[in-house]
Write a protein that holds these residues in place. Structure first.
Motif, PDB file in Angstrom:
ATOM      1  N   ALA A  63      73.833  65.863  72.245  1.00  0.00           N
ATOM      2  CA  ALA A  63      74.945  66.626  72.801  1.00  0.00           C
ATOM      3  C   ALA A  63      74.603  67.027  74.226  1.00  0.00           C
ATOM      4  O   ALA A  63      73.434  67.193  74.573  1.00  0.00           O
ATOM      5  CB  ALA A  63      75.234  67.868  71.963  1.00  0.00           C
ATOM      6  N   VAL A  64      75.649  67.217  75.036  1.00  0.00           N
ATOM      7  CA  VAL A  64      75.489  67.612  76.428  1.00  0.00           C
ATOM      8  C   VAL A  64      76.388  68.817  76.690  1.00  0.00           C
ATOM      9  O   VAL A  64      77.563  68.817  76.323  1.00  0.00           O
ATOM     10  CB  VAL A  64      75.876  66.463  77.392  1.00  0.00           C
ATOM     11  N   ARG A  65      75.814  69.843  77.318  1.00  0.00           N
ATOM     12  CA  ARG A  65      76.645  70.963  77.776  1.00  0.00           C
ATOM     13  C   ARG A  65      76.853  70.774  79.272  1.00  0.00           C
ATOM     14  O   ARG A  65      75.930  70.960  80.066  1.00  0.00           O
ATOM     15  CB  ARG A  65      75.985  72.303  77.487  1.00  0.00           C
ATOM     16  N   SER A  66      78.087  70.431  79.633  1.00  0.00           N
ATOM     17  CA  SER A  66      78.373  70.020  81.000  1.00  0.00           C
ATOM     18  C   SER A  66      79.152  71.058  81.785  1.00  0.00           C
ATOM     19  O   SER A  66      79.681  70.760  82.855  1.00  0.00           O
ATOM     20  CB  SER A  66      79.170  68.702  80.978  1.00  0.00           C
ATOM     21  N   PHE A  67      79.237  72.286  81.259  1.00  0.00           N
ATOM     22  CA  PHE A  67      79.968  73.332  81.974  1.00  0.00           C
ATOM     23  C   PHE A  67      79.218  74.653  81.827  1.00  0.00           C
ATOM     24  O   PHE A  67      78.348  74.807  80.971  1.00  0.00           O
ATOM     25  CB  PHE A  67      81.398  73.470  81.424  1.00  0.00           C
ATOM     26  N   GLY A  68      79.569  75.587  82.717  1.00  0.00           N
ATOM     27  CA  GLY A  68      78.935  76.900  82.664  1.00  0.00           C
ATOM     28  C   GLY A  68      77.637  76.959  83.436  1.00  0.00           C
ATOM     29  O   GLY A  68      77.257  76.022  84.142  1.00  0.00           O
ATOM     30  N   SER A  69      76.930  78.068  83.289  1.00  0.00           N
ATOM     31  CA  SER A  69      75.677  78.289  84.021  1.00  0.00           C
ATOM     32  C   SER A  69      74.454  77.953  83.191  1.00  0.00           C
ATOM     33  O   SER A  69      73.329  78.143  83.649  1.00  0.00           O
ATOM     34  CB  SER A  69      75.600  79.754  84.475  1.00  0.00           C
ATOM     35  N   SER A  70      74.665  77.479  81.971  1.00  0.00           N
ATOM     36  CA  SER A  70      73.549  77.102  81.105  1.00  0.00           C
ATOM     37  C   SER A  70      73.744  75.666  80.646  1.00  0.00           C
ATOM     38  O   SER A  70      73.900  75.366  79.466  1.00  0.00           O
ATOM     39  CB  SER A  70      73.467  78.048  79.895  1.00  0.00           C
ATOM     40  N   ARG A  71      73.734  74.764  81.607  1.00  0.00           N
ATOM     41  CA  ARG A  71      73.956  73.350  81.304  1.00  0.00           C
ATOM     42  C   ARG A  71      72.663  72.694  80.849  1.00  0.00           C
ATOM     43  O   ARG A  71      71.565  73.215  81.029  1.00  0.00           O
ATOM     44  CB  ARG A  71      74.537  72.625  82.517  1.00  0.00           C
ATOM     45  N   GLY A  72      72.830  71.552  80.238  1.00  0.00           N
ATOM     46  CA  GLY A  72      71.680  70.832  79.745  1.00  0.00           C
ATOM     47  C   GLY A  72      72.062  69.917  78.605  1.00  0.00           C
ATOM     48  O   GLY A  72      73.241  69.597  78.413  1.00  0.00           O
ATOM     49  N   PHE A  73      71.063  69.509  77.834  1.00  0.00           N
ATOM     50  CA  PHE A  73      71.349  68.620  76.712  1.00  0.00           C
ATOM     51  C   PHE A  73      70.362  68.876  75.579  1.00  0.00           C
ATOM     52  O   PHE A  73      69.250  69.381  75.781  1.00  0.00           O
ATOM     53  CB  PHE A  73      71.318  67.150  77.146  1.00  0.00           C
ATOM     54  N   TRP A  74      70.817  68.555  74.383  1.00  0.00           N
ATOM     55  CA  TRP A  74      69.959  68.589  73.206  1.00  0.00           C
ATOM     56  C   TRP A  74      69.499  67.178  72.896  1.00  0.00           C
ATOM     57  O   TRP A  74      70.280  66.213  73.022  1.00  0.00           O
ATOM     58  CB  TRP A  74      70.718  69.132  71.992  1.00  0.00           C
ATOM     59  N   THR A 124      73.320  72.440  86.945  1.00  0.00           N
ATOM     60  CA  THR A 124      73.436  71.006  87.206  1.00  0.00           C
ATOM     61  C   THR A 124      73.736  70.257  85.912  1.00  0.00           C
ATOM     62  O   THR A 124      73.041  70.430  84.900  1.00  0.00           O
ATOM     63  CB  THR A 124      72.128  70.455  87.801  1.00  0.00           C
ATOM     64  N   THR A 125      74.772  69.458  85.929  1.00  0.00           N
ATOM     65  CA  THR A 125      75.109  68.648  84.761  1.00  0.00           C
ATOM     66  C   THR A 125      74.108  67.508  84.640  1.00  0.00           C
ATOM     67  O   THR A 125      73.924  66.732  85.596  1.00  0.00           O
ATOM     68  CB  THR A 125      76.534  68.077  84.878  1.00  0.00           C
ATOM     69  N   PRO A 126      73.439  67.387  83.523  1.00  0.00           N
ATOM     70  CA  PRO A 126      72.403  66.352  83.398  1.00  0.00           C
ATOM     71  C   PRO A 126      73.005  64.948  83.337  1.00  0.00           C
ATOM     72  O   PRO A 126      74.071  64.729  82.751  1.00  0.00           O
ATOM     73  CB  PRO A 126      71.717  66.711  82.081  1.00  0.00           C
ATOM     74  N   ALA A 127      72.289  64.000  83.937  1.00  0.00           N
ATOM     75  CA  ALA A 127      72.751  62.606  83.958  1.00  0.00           C
ATOM     76  C   ALA A 127      72.269  61.878  82.713  1.00  0.00           C
ATOM     77  O   ALA A 127      71.401  60.993  82.779  1.00  0.00           O
ATOM     78  CB  ALA A 127      72.267  61.918  85.229  1.00  0.00           C
ATOM     79  N   VAL A 128      72.785  62.271  81.585  1.00  0.00           N
ATOM     80  CA  VAL A 128      72.480  61.606  80.324  1.00  0.00           C
ATOM     81  C   VAL A 128      73.772  61.513  79.528  1.00  0.00           C
ATOM     82  O   VAL A 128      74.752  62.212  79.801  1.00  0.00           O
ATOM     83  CB  VAL A 128      71.421  62.365  79.494  1.00  0.00           C
ATOM     84  N   ALA A 129      73.745  60.678  78.515  1.00  0.00           N
ATOM     85  CA  ALA A 129      74.900  60.526  77.636  1.00  0.00           C
ATOM     86  C   ALA A 129      74.435  60.602  76.193  1.00  0.00           C
ATOM     87  O   ALA A 129      73.276  60.273  75.872  1.00  0.00           O
ATOM     88  CB  ALA A 129      75.617  59.207  77.904  1.00  0.00           C
ATOM     89  N   VAL A 130      75.329  61.055  75.328  1.00  0.00           N
ATOM     90  CA  VAL A 130      75.017  61.091  73.899  1.00  0.00           C
ATOM     91  C   VAL A 130      74.647  59.683  73.440  1.00  0.00           C
ATOM     92  O   VAL A 130      75.316  58.702  73.771  1.00  0.00           O
ATOM     93  CB  VAL A 130      76.229  61.626  73.102  1.00  0.00           C
ATOM     94  N   GLY A 131      73.562  59.578  72.714  1.00  0.00           N
ATOM     95  CA  GLY A 131      73.075  58.291  72.246  1.00  0.00           C
ATOM     96  C   GLY A 131      71.979  57.704  73.100  1.00  0.00           C
ATOM     97  O   GLY A 131      71.361  56.696  72.719  1.00  0.00           O
ATOM     98  N   ASP A 132      71.681  58.323  74.248  1.00  0.00           N
ATOM     99  CA  ASP A 132      70.580  57.848  75.079  1.00  0.00           C
ATOM    100  C   ASP A 132      69.241  58.179  74.407  1.00  0.00           C
ATOM    101  O   ASP A 132      69.021  59.312  73.959  1.00  0.00           O
ATOM    102  CB  ASP A 132      70.603  58.519  76.452  1.00  0.00           C
TER     103      ASP A 132
END
Length: 617
Positions: free
Chosen positions: A73-84, A107-115
């Motif tokens: 999953a990717v959190r692409s909004f808000g001040s606590s962005r990142g990915f699990w 910063t929105t991370p440059a990853v996608a679900v399934g990477d």
């Protein structure tokens, strides 16, 4: 128990050996001020090594390299962005989570679900709200870099939350101390179970909504809808021992433009699958950050309407109108008015809480609330209700708590066509009302008057308002209350267990003062008709209510209802009691109702449900 401890020691010893090897190999780099205490198997640290078997990572403060996993999953909004990302090859230890959140700030991370990724970062323990808030921490990876090895990979299967999977016991008892260094026992405690899944994909099927959608696009569901179920589909909070462990908050990682967040009421369902990583925050604890949301099934929850009082019945209501000031939209006044006229059937007396001054939160010394009350009574008249009059006492500026500048207070509305108010001069913000005996009956020194307003128990809190009414030739004493809030208490999901409730001390003191005042009325006339009403900010099973009813002088009418109906407020998915109406022994023939019109609904005029008591002298 001994075998569990020995196993824990063996794991710790093994972890120590592994981390030493990992450090030597350069796979884990210690931070300047931290030491590494655990690591994974093989040639690299795995996520379960980072998460460890307690709430705090054994690698906190260290740098890890090339940790493998699949982005879930990717959190692409808000001040606590990142990915699990989650390890698709878990270990055999149920206590260790296989996923972790990679924090990237704004910063929105440059990853996608399934990477499939290899992540290098610093292991950090983040305390939502700050460590002083008393909540648990979230293990995160910060200052991260990563490489994408491949894309389109299958995601690890989510863990299903079921009645059988969530332990009935909520948390270990640490006698008020921290539980964060205790070995996790996910098969025994619900908080340990959720912590063992921190960051991992979880799933709840056909989820029953037990906390309505709020303004932050969140709602609460339960994985065990039959446990302490209310007749309207909620989950009842019945004691400190059972905070309903199967409750989980649901938020969404899906942009609302693509999938609007469901607007749900208590008792609705999210049919199908609701799934995503299990997060933790300071606004309710464990949160399912949904990448997949079930479909809303509206169960048609209706607002209740109580019966009208008979001609020989006195109807007394209490209603927290939630920071009401002239700055509130006219629609709020209209809704409150319609509820009082229709849903509450125009009570004869209404104890109001959270009435603000004439300019609301503008902190300029204004304390008068006449504009607020006129706007409400005008709206009531426009809705076809009585020509209510009001009585209240302006507080000392900025001394009664609530929103800064708002000067909230309690107030009485009454219908002069049905009941009369005995105006006795002398009441003001600082003069305590006393009880007198005249002609063999109790009377007040001032009506309205404030109960012990100078006592330290009311510091930065609302002072009770006592009024003397007359109905069909009988005096009735009504005390309107708004005890201090639960602000500053540790949450149910605190890392300190059981959580501390420091605000309770002040409420107990306040309750004793009101109890003493009622005893003075009864000492003057043992047959005095006394009604104590309002937002007491505490439960029917709390020490504050025990202090208020001490000596049997008052009966808490909440306890006369069937257990499953004892609620009028919903907080974090728990249907609970904060508002009360209590009566002296002389009020024998009473009919009491909590009128459910707000707390269970996403669309609220107030966050409290009103209550009404009908008494036949």
């Amino acid at each position: 128990m001994l075998s569990t401890r020995r196993a824990a020691r063996r794991r710790a010893a093994t972890a120590g050996s592994l981390i030493a090897g990992a450090l030597a190999a350069g796979l884990v780099a210690p931070a300047q001020t931290a030491s590494a205490t655990g690591a994974g198997e093989g040639s690299a640290v795995r996520i379960h090594d980072i998460q460890g078997t307690t709430r705090v990572s054994p690698l906190a403060g260290t740098q890890v390299h090339d940790v493998p996993g699949v982005v879930t999953a990717v959190r692409s909004f808000g001040s606590s962005r990142g990915f699990w990302f989650q390890d698709p090859h878990p270990d055999a230890d149920r206590a260790t989570s296989e996923a972790v959140f990679v924090f990237t700030g704004t910063t929105t991370p440059a990853v996608a679900v399934g990477d499939a990724v290899l992540v290098s970062a610093t292991v950090t323990e983040y305390y939502p709200g700050g460590a002083a808030a008393g909540l648990q921490s979230v293990t995160e990876l910060t200052k991260a870099t990563w490489t994408v090895q491949s894309s389109g990979n299958a995601l690890p299967a989510p863990v299903r939350l079921r009645p059988s999977s969530v332990p009935a016991r909520y948390a270990p008892d640490a006698k008020g101390g921290s539980i964060e260094k205790l070995p996790l026992r996910p098969d025994r405690y619900a908080l340990d179970f959720y912590e063992s899944l921190e960051g991992m994909r979880v799933q709840v099927d056909d989820a029953t909504v037990v906390g309505p959608t709020n303004e932050h696009h969140e709602l609460w569901v339960t994985a065990d809808p039959r446990h302490d179920r209310t007749p309207r589909g909620g989950t009842l909070y019945t004691s400190y021992r059972d905070p309903n462990p199967a409750r989980v908050k649901v938020a969404s990682l899906v942009p609302f433009a693509q999938h609007p967040f469901p607007v749900a009421n208590v008792g609705d369902r999210l049919t199908g699958t609701t799934a995503g990583p299990l997060d933790y925050d300071n606004y309710g604890g464990y949160t399912l950050q949904a990448t997949e949301l079930g479909t809303l099934a509206d169960r048609g929850l209706k607002r209740e309407t109580t019966r009208r009082q008979k001609s020989d019945e006195l109807a007394v209501a209490t209603y927290n109108v939630e920071n009401l000031s002239p700055k509130a939209p006219q629609a709020k006044f209209d809704r409150l008015a319609a509820a009082l006229v229709t849903n509450l059937a125009s009570p004869d007396v209404v104890a109001l809480e959270e009435v603000q001054d004439n300019n609301g939160t503008t902190d300029d010394g204004t304390v008068d609330a006449s504009v607020t009350l006129k706007k409400l009574t005008d709206a009531i008249a426009a809705a076809g209700g009585p020509a209510y009059q009001w009585r209240q006492i302006d507080p000392v500026n900025d001394q009664d708590g609530g929103q800064p500048g708002g000067n909230i207070r309690t107030a009485f509305l009454f219908n002069p066509a049905r009941v009369s108010f005995k105006d006795i001069p002398g009441g003001d913000a600082t003069t305590p009302v006393t009880v007198r005996r005249e002609g063999g009956k109790a009377t007040l020194s001032a009506s309205p008057g404030r109960v012990a307003p100078g006592d330290a128990a009311w510091k930065t809190s609302r002072k009770p308002l006592a009024g003397q009414f007359s109905f069909r030739g009988r005096d009735v004493f009504v005390v309107a209350n708004h005890f201090n809030s639960k602000g500053g208490d540790q949450g149910l999901d605190s890392r300190f267990q059981p959580p501390a409730r420091p605000s309770e001390t002040q409420r107990v003191q306040q309750a004793r003062l009101v109890n003493t005042f009622v005893k003075q009325l009864l000492a003057a006339d043992k047959h005095a008709n006394v009604i104590v009403a309002g937002d007491l900010n505490d439960y029917q099973f709390s020490p504050a209510l025990a202090a208020l009813t001490d000596g049997g002088v008052l009966t808490d009418q909440v306890n006369t209802l069937p257990v499953c109906e004892r609620y009028g407020y919903v907080y974090q998915g728990n249907s609970q009691v904060l508002d009360h109406i209590l009566t002296s022994r002389a009020l024998k023939r009473v009919d009491y109702d909590i009128v459910h019109i707000n707390a269970e609904f996403a669309d609220q005029a107030s966050d409290h449900d009103p209550q009404v008591l009908r008494w036949k002298p």
